[in-house]
Design an enzyme around this catalytic site. Structure first.
Site, PDB file in Angstrom:
ATOM      1  N   CYS A 157       0.843  -1.200   0.000  1.00 21.17           N
ATOM      2  CA  CYS A 157       0.000   0.000   0.000  1.00 21.17           C
ATOM      3  C   CYS A 157       0.879   1.251   0.000  1.00 21.17           C
ATOM      4  O   CYS A 157       1.918   1.291   0.675  1.00 21.17           O
ATOM      5  CB  CYS A 157      -0.879   0.013   1.242  1.00 21.17           C
ATOM      6  SG  CYS A 157      -2.228  -1.160   1.189  1.00 21.17           S
TER       7      CYS A 157
ATOM      8  N   LEU B 195      16.149  -1.308   8.374  1.00 16.55           N
ATOM      9  CA  LEU B 195      16.280  -1.960   9.689  1.00 16.55           C
ATOM     10  C   LEU B 195      16.356  -3.477   9.530  1.00 16.55           C
ATOM     11  O   LEU B 195      17.075  -4.157  10.273  1.00 16.55           O
ATOM     12  CB  LEU B 195      15.111  -1.583  10.600  1.00 16.55           C
ATOM     13  CG  LEU B 195      14.937  -0.084  10.880  1.00 16.55           C
ATOM     14  CD1 LEU B 195      13.676   0.187  11.689  1.00 16.55           C
ATOM     15  CD2 LEU B 195      16.153   0.459  11.635  1.00 16.55           C
TER      16      LEU B 195
HETATM   17  N1  EPU Z   1      10.637   1.572   8.955  1.00 16.88           N
HETATM   18  C1  EPU Z   1      11.891   2.002   8.591  1.00 16.88           C
HETATM   19  N2  EPU Z   1      12.820   1.074   8.232  1.00 16.88           N
HETATM   20  C2  EPU Z   1      12.534  -0.256   8.214  1.00 16.88           C
HETATM   21  C3  EPU Z   1      11.257  -0.687   8.602  1.00 16.88           C
HETATM   22  C4  EPU Z   1      10.317   0.260   8.969  1.00 16.88           C
HETATM   23  O1  EPU Z   1      12.167   3.204   8.588  1.00 16.88           O
HETATM   24  O2  EPU Z   1      13.432  -1.047   7.867  1.00 16.88           O
HETATM   25  C5  EPU Z   1       9.626   2.570   9.347  1.00 16.88           C
HETATM   26  C6  EPU Z   1       8.471   2.589   8.346  1.00 16.88           C
HETATM   27  O3  EPU Z   1       8.764   3.383   7.213  1.00 16.88           O
HETATM   28  C7  EPU Z   1       7.356   3.150   9.185  1.00 16.88           C
HETATM   29  C8  EPU Z   1       7.647   2.578  10.576  1.00 16.88           C
HETATM   30  O4  EPU Z   1       9.023   2.200  10.563  1.00 16.88           O
HETATM   31  O5  EPU Z   1       7.434   4.543   9.230  1.00 16.88           O
HETATM   32  C9  EPU Z   1       6.789   1.384  10.953  1.00 16.88           C
HETATM   33  O6  EPU Z   1       6.929   0.351  10.011  1.00 16.88           O
HETATM   34  P1  EPU Z   1       6.826  -1.192  10.404  1.00 16.88           P
HETATM   35  O7  EPU Z   1       8.034  -1.871   9.898  1.00 16.88           O
HETATM   36  O8  EPU Z   1       6.487  -1.316  11.850  1.00 16.88           O
HETATM   37  O9  EPU Z   1       5.566  -1.632   9.554  1.00 16.88           O
HETATM   38  P2  EPU Z   1       5.452  -2.870   8.584  1.00 16.88           P
HETATM   39  O10 EPU Z   1       6.049  -4.063   9.177  1.00 16.88           O
HETATM   40  O11 EPU Z   1       5.857  -2.456   7.216  1.00 16.88           O
HETATM   41  C10 EPU Z   1       3.203  -3.683   9.616  1.00 16.88           C
HETATM   42  C11 EPU Z   1       1.836  -3.974   9.112  1.00 16.88           C
HETATM   43  C12 EPU Z   1       1.160  -2.678   8.698  1.00 16.88           C
HETATM   44  C13 EPU Z   1       1.092  -1.767   9.932  1.00 16.88           C
HETATM   45  C14 EPU Z   1       2.497  -1.552  10.512  1.00 16.88           C
HETATM   46  C15 EPU Z   1       2.507  -0.747  11.793  1.00 16.88           C
HETATM   47  C16 EPU Z   1       2.049  -6.170   8.151  1.00 16.88           C
HETATM   48  C17 EPU Z   1       2.052  -7.013   6.939  1.00 16.88           C
HETATM   49  N3  EPU Z   1       1.914  -4.864   7.968  1.00 16.88           N
HETATM   50  O12 EPU Z   1       3.893  -3.049   8.545  1.00 16.88           O
HETATM   51  O13 EPU Z   1      -0.154  -3.016   8.295  1.00 16.88           O
HETATM   52  O14 EPU Z   1       0.540  -0.533   9.576  1.00 16.88           O
HETATM   53  O15 EPU Z   1       3.112  -2.828  10.773  1.00 16.88           O
HETATM   54  O16 EPU Z   1       1.698  -1.348  12.742  1.00 16.88           O
HETATM   55  O17 EPU Z   1       2.139  -6.661   9.261  1.00 16.88           O
HETATM   56  C18 EPU Z   1      -2.135  -2.826   7.035  1.00 16.88           C
HETATM   57  O18 EPU Z   1      -2.493  -3.904   7.525  1.00 16.88           O
HETATM   58  O19 EPU Z   1      -2.910  -2.091   6.362  1.00 16.88           O
HETATM   59  C19 EPU Z   1      -0.762  -2.365   7.253  1.00 16.88           C
HETATM   60  C20 EPU Z   1      -0.200  -1.399   6.533  1.00 16.88           C
END
Ligand code: EPU
Length: 389
Positions: free
Chosen positions: A116, A125
């Site tokens: 998305c 990270l």
């Molecule tokens: N971030 C970094 N570097 C990284 C990883 C993350 O800067 O290497 C930043 C991201 O850009 C963001 C923040 O850290 O600003 C949080 O990102 P996170 O890695 O926690 O999110 P994600 O793992 O990509 C999951 C969920 C998302 C949810 C987020 C936060 C899954 C498949 N996705 O994403 O779910 O919003 O955690 O809770 O588990 C959704 O379901 O609609 C969705 C987007």
């Protein structure tokens, strides 16, 4: 492109239940790669992301069979360690498969994940953590190649408690030599579900749900059957759908603790909520009032509920303020809401909504999964007959 036609203006009343969690299912399906054996998963939602994950697993060489909400994966005959670029681009969580492939085979090739459009969403990270585990990383022609002679446990401090990075590092270190400690780990319930499944498979992990996770490497894993936890964001979305129509209803199969910040905010708006074990009753009314919301990592208010609350608050009396602290591009739905008559302004990470008495029907575009849900909620409220707030 798929579309929904919503005839709004009716109160939602009745009873429904919550499906298995999308964001728990995806890393747990990836975990099936680690064992080289059979994983049976129950309560897996029937949605596109699960289909894409199944497609990637099949390309890698797994057998994947779906029967209603049960998925059976066998990962014995994995024949390639490369995730095709086309499938990587389909969704963000494809990157989680990398941790599991590396964890089992000590090498993997993949490209930057899609997903998305809610922000830049880097994977720095994840990659920094892999390096700490002794994995060499070469980036070439858009592909990321990971290789290691052996994966050795290490202490990893995440700059931000990233959900995906925490999951990827757990998967990469389950079969490592020695102990891995992830500090400033994400505390989301989906991480706890992953820990529980991995431990049932024979892993030795503790601490999920806290900021420090310890993974003691094991040599082998076994067959596992596991039931995915209920989806907390679906639960919250259903509650908000009832709230916006000023209806009343019962939602079953909820873990109330997982949605505590959502319940608190619905009550602050003026909804009546009753919790009884895994059942939640909600009663909305015509006097909902505006509130303030700040998204935070768990146990704070979830970013995935921000847009859905945005739709609700568009219709609540007075002024509401939303601060989005996790993703920099998660207000796109607001411009679509404005086409329906919402009054809102956006300034950086803050949106201010002024409650309106009615929304009208319009053709709107969903910009991401949760933004789409917000527009459906607005559609449910549009054209309602009783226009008092
Ligand atoms: N971030 C970094 N570097 C990284 C990883 C993350 O800067 O290497 C930043 C991201 O850009 C963001 C923040 O850290 O600003 C949080 O990102 P996170 O890695 O926690 O999110 P994600 O793992 O990509 C999951 C969920 C998302 C949810 C987020 C936060 C899954 C498949 N996705 O994403 O779910 O919003 O955690 O809770 O588990 C959704 O379901 O609609 C969705 C987007």
């Amino acid at each position: 492109m798929s579309s929904y036609i919503i005839e709004g203006g009716k109160k939602l009343e009745g009873e429904t239940y919550v499906s298995g969690s999308k964001n728990a299912s995806l890393p747990i399906m990836a975990a099936s790669i680690l064992s080289g054996k059979t994983t049976k998963l129950y309560n897996v939602p029937d949605i596109y992301d699960i289909k894409f994950t199944s497609d990637i697993l099949k390309v890698l060489g797994c057998t994947v069979k779906r029967n209603k909400n049960k998925i059976t994966i066998n990962s014995k005959q994995i024949k390639t360690h490369e995730i095709p670029d086309k499938l990587m681009r389909e969704m963000r969580s494809s990157v989680i498969l990398a941790g599991a492939i590396i964890g089992r085979f000590k090498n993997a090739v993949f490209s930057y994940p899609g997903g998305c459009d809610i922000g830049s969403r880097p994977i720095d990270l994840h990659l920094q953590g892999f390096k700490k585990l002794g994995i060499n990383i070469i980036e070439e022609s858009g592909f990321i190649k990971c290789m290691a002679d052996k994966i050795v446990g290490a202490e990893i401090h995440l700059d931000f408690p990233s959900v995906g990075a925490t999951e990827n590092l757990m998967l990469a270190s389950v079969l490592a030599e020695g102990e891995t400690i992830i500090k400033n780990a994400a505390r989301e319930p989906e991480i706890q579900d992953l820990q529980e499944m991995l431990n049932k498979m024979g892993a030795n992990i503790e601490g999920a749900g806290t900021g420090i996770i310890r993974i003691k490497g094991v040599k082998t894993l076994k067959d596992v059957s596991y039931t995915i936890m209920p989806d907390r964001i679906e639960a919250g979305t259903l509650l908000c759908s009832i709230a916006i129509t000023r209806g009343k209803g019962i939602i079953r199969n909820v873990i109330p603790e997982h949605i505590a910040p959502i319940i608190a905010k619905l009550e602050e708006c003026g909804c009546k909520i009753q919790v009884n074990s895994d059942i939640i009753k909600i009663e909305s009314n015509n006097r909902l009032k505006g509130i303030e919301i700040k998204t935070m990592p768990y146990p704070g208010f979830p970013t995935d509920m921000q847009s859905v609350f945005g739709a609700l608050l568009t219709t609540a009396k007075g002024t509401s303020v939303i601060i989005e602290n996790i993703f920099e591009n998660r207000f796109k739905y607001i411009n679509e809401l404005k086409r329906m008559g919402a009054k809102a302004t956006i300034e950086g990470k803050m949106a201010v909504m002024k409650g309106v008495r009615k929304l009208s029907n319009a053709e709107v575009n969903s910009t991401d999964l949760r933004g789409g849900a917000a527009l459906i909620l607005a559609g449910l409220f549009a054209n309602r007959k009783n226009k008092s707030k």
